[in-house]
Design a protein around this motif. Structure first.
Motif, PDB file in Angstrom:
ATOM      1  N   ASP A 107      28.426  28.984 -13.295  1.00  0.00           N
ATOM      2  CA  ASP A 107      29.269  28.040 -13.847  1.00  0.00           C
ATOM      3  C   ASP A 107      28.854  26.768 -13.124  1.00  0.00           C
ATOM      4  OD1 ASP A 107      31.002  26.004 -14.652  1.00  0.00           O
ATOM      5  OD2 ASP A 107      32.837  27.367 -14.413  1.00  0.00           O
ATOM      6  N   PRO A 108      28.350  25.721 -13.698  1.00  0.00           N
ATOM      7  CA  PRO A 108      27.964  24.641 -13.029  1.00  0.00           C
ATOM      8  C   PRO A 108      29.077  23.884 -11.998  1.00  0.00           C
ATOM      9  CG  PRO A 108      27.035  24.431 -15.182  1.00  0.00           C
ATOM     10  CD  PRO A 108      28.005  25.636 -15.155  1.00  0.00           C
ATOM     11  N   THR A 109      30.271  24.249 -12.319  1.00  0.00           N
ATOM     12  CA  THR A 109      31.220  23.797 -11.521  1.00  0.00           C
ATOM     13  C   THR A 109      31.241  22.211 -11.212  1.00  0.00           C
ATOM     14  OG1 THR A 109      30.582  24.447  -9.451  1.00  0.00           O
ATOM     15  CG2 THR A 109      32.039  25.957 -10.794  1.00  0.00           C
ATOM     16  N   LEU A 110      31.058  21.372 -12.476  1.00  0.00           N
ATOM     17  CA  LEU A 110      31.085  19.916 -12.186  1.00  0.00           C
ATOM     18  C   LEU A 110      32.321  19.392 -12.198  1.00  0.00           C
ATOM     19  CD1 LEU A 110      27.753  19.111 -14.130  1.00  0.00           C
ATOM     20  CD2 LEU A 110      28.189  19.583 -11.607  1.00  0.00           C
ATOM     21  N   LEU A 111      32.722  18.036 -11.518  1.00  0.00           N
ATOM     22  CA  LEU A 111      34.000  17.494 -11.549  1.00  0.00           C
ATOM     23  C   LEU A 111      33.741  16.603 -12.898  1.00  0.00           C
ATOM     24  CD1 LEU A 111      34.377  16.565  -7.893  1.00  0.00           C
ATOM     25  CD2 LEU A 111      35.371  18.367  -9.048  1.00  0.00           C
ATOM     26  N   GLU A 112      34.522  16.944 -13.765  1.00  0.00           N
ATOM     27  CA  GLU A 112      34.527  16.200 -15.114  1.00  0.00           C
ATOM     28  C   GLU A 112      34.631  14.881 -15.070  1.00  0.00           C
ATOM     29  OE1 GLU A 112      33.546  17.410 -17.991  1.00  0.00           O
ATOM     30  OE2 GLU A 112      33.349  19.506 -17.191  1.00  0.00           O
ATOM     31  N   LYS A 163      27.645  10.618  -9.414  1.00  0.00           N
ATOM     32  CA  LYS A 163      28.693  10.847  -8.291  1.00  0.00           C
ATOM     33  C   LYS A 163      29.045  12.391  -8.081  1.00  0.00           C
ATOM     34  CE  LYS A 163      29.801   6.359  -7.638  1.00  0.00           C
ATOM     35  NZ  LYS A 163      29.453   5.900  -6.515  1.00  0.00           N
ATOM     36  N   ASN A 164      28.652  13.242  -9.034  1.00  0.00           N
ATOM     37  CA  ASN A 164      28.825  14.712  -8.534  1.00  0.00           C
ATOM     38  C   ASN A 164      27.778  15.052  -7.445  1.00  0.00           C
ATOM     39  OD1 ASN A 164      30.561  17.029 -10.086  1.00  0.00           O
ATOM     40  ND2 ASN A 164      30.020  15.121 -11.747  1.00  0.00           N
ATOM     41  N   VAL A 165      26.614  14.434  -7.589  1.00  0.00           N
ATOM     42  CA  VAL A 165      25.743  14.984  -6.527  1.00  0.00           C
ATOM     43  C   VAL A 165      25.881  14.221  -5.330  1.00  0.00           C
ATOM     44  CG1 VAL A 165      23.197  14.826  -6.208  1.00  0.00           C
ATOM     45  CG2 VAL A 165      23.729  15.212  -8.657  1.00  0.00           C
ATOM     46  N   GLU A 166      26.265  12.830  -5.324  1.00  0.00           N
ATOM     47  CA  GLU A 166      27.039  12.282  -3.956  1.00  0.00           C
ATOM     48  C   GLU A 166      27.674  12.697  -3.429  1.00  0.00           C
ATOM     49  OE1 GLU A 166      27.588   8.111  -3.983  1.00  0.00           O
ATOM     50  OE2 GLU A 166      25.870   7.756  -5.424  1.00  0.00           O
TER      51      GLU A 166
END
Ligand code: ADP
Ligand code: ADP
Length: 218
Positions: free
Chosen positions: A74-79, A85-88
């Motif tokens: 699951d990529p578990t990104l912040l929606e 900003k997810n990568v930062e």
């Protein structure tokens, strides 16, 4: 020295389950090692031990890497955060100055083919693109050891093939030590320089197959 080394490792959970027994292996820089085997044979447990998320019950585990990254299925990104900003986030937590972490994040997104998608939010992106953001987030910290727990398992076949090609390209560029869990033998053979076959309960390594090619491949 290997990046990751396990010697006669055992893992017992508090529930009484012995998940791993007598596991010995090593993974060095430039090696892409896939782990295959039936559900419940301890693949995820092995990866969690390698990542430091969990500790061994017996034997020894040594990691010679300043940075270890983990990529989940699951990529578990912040929606609520853009791709950028997810990568930062990684740099934010490490106290990297804003301009520098912005530059690194853009570079990582570019590496996974997401130029121009920096401002998009996860829900605006396809499954493959979300997984790319997740991989960019893992690679932005320049890990020496990268651990992948079935990252492409939930993707459709075409996207999966694209991601395999892409990951192989990135691996050839960056040459970290990689451990990659998959249920797909063809994926393991395509991506890896070595395939570990696990089996049993508790899980053991029943075969360690060096593939007859090495990077770069024709
Ligand atoms: P795989 O990834 O190969 O499917 P796992 O590493 O998830 O296997 O699980 C190996 C064994 O350990 C299974 O029997 C599983 O039920 C057990 N197990 C995994 N995690 C835990 C845990 N946190 N607590 C208790 N048992 C666990
Ligand atoms: P992937 O294989 O990475 O999941 P798709 O096959 O879903 O990508 O999409 C193929 C191409 O379509 C992408 O490389 C991208 O250029 C474009 N695309 C996909 N989703 C979007 C989106 N939400 N907004 C803009 N372009 C998109």
């Amino acid at each position: 020295i290997p990046t990751l080394r396990l010697d006669d490792v055992t893992k017992d959970f508090a529930t009484g389950t012995r998940a791993l027994s007598g596991v010995s292996l090593s993974v060095s820089r430039g090696e892409f090692v896939s782990v295959v085997g039936p559900s419940g044979c301890g693949k995820s447990t092995l990866l969690r031990l390698a990542s430091g998320l969990d500790t061994v019950s017996g034997g020894t585990l040594e990691v010679d890497a300043a940075v270890t990254s983990f990529v989940f299925q699951d990529p578990t990104l912040l929606e609520w955060r853009s791709a950028q900003k997810n990568v930062e986030l990684v740099g934010e937590l490490a106290g990297v100055p804003a301009a520098e972490r912005g530059r690194r994040a853009r570079e990582a997104l570019s590496l996974v083919g997401l130029d121009g998608f920096e401002k998009q939010h996860p829900r605006q992106l396809s499954g493959g693109m979300r997984m790319r953001v997740s991989i960019a987030r893992a690679l932005v910290a320049e890990p020496q050891l990268a651990l992948f727990d079935e990252p492409f398992g939930a993707l459709d076949e075409i996207t999966r093939l694209k991601m395999q090609t892409e990951l192989q390209r990135i691996f050839q560029l960056k040459s970290f030590a990689a451990m990659f869990i998959t249920h797909s033998i063809s994926e393991a053979v395509y991506l890896s320089s070595r395939v570990l076959v696990m089996s049993g309960r508790p899980g053991r390594i029943v075969d360690d197959i060096e593939l007859p090619w090495s990077y770069p491949r024709p």
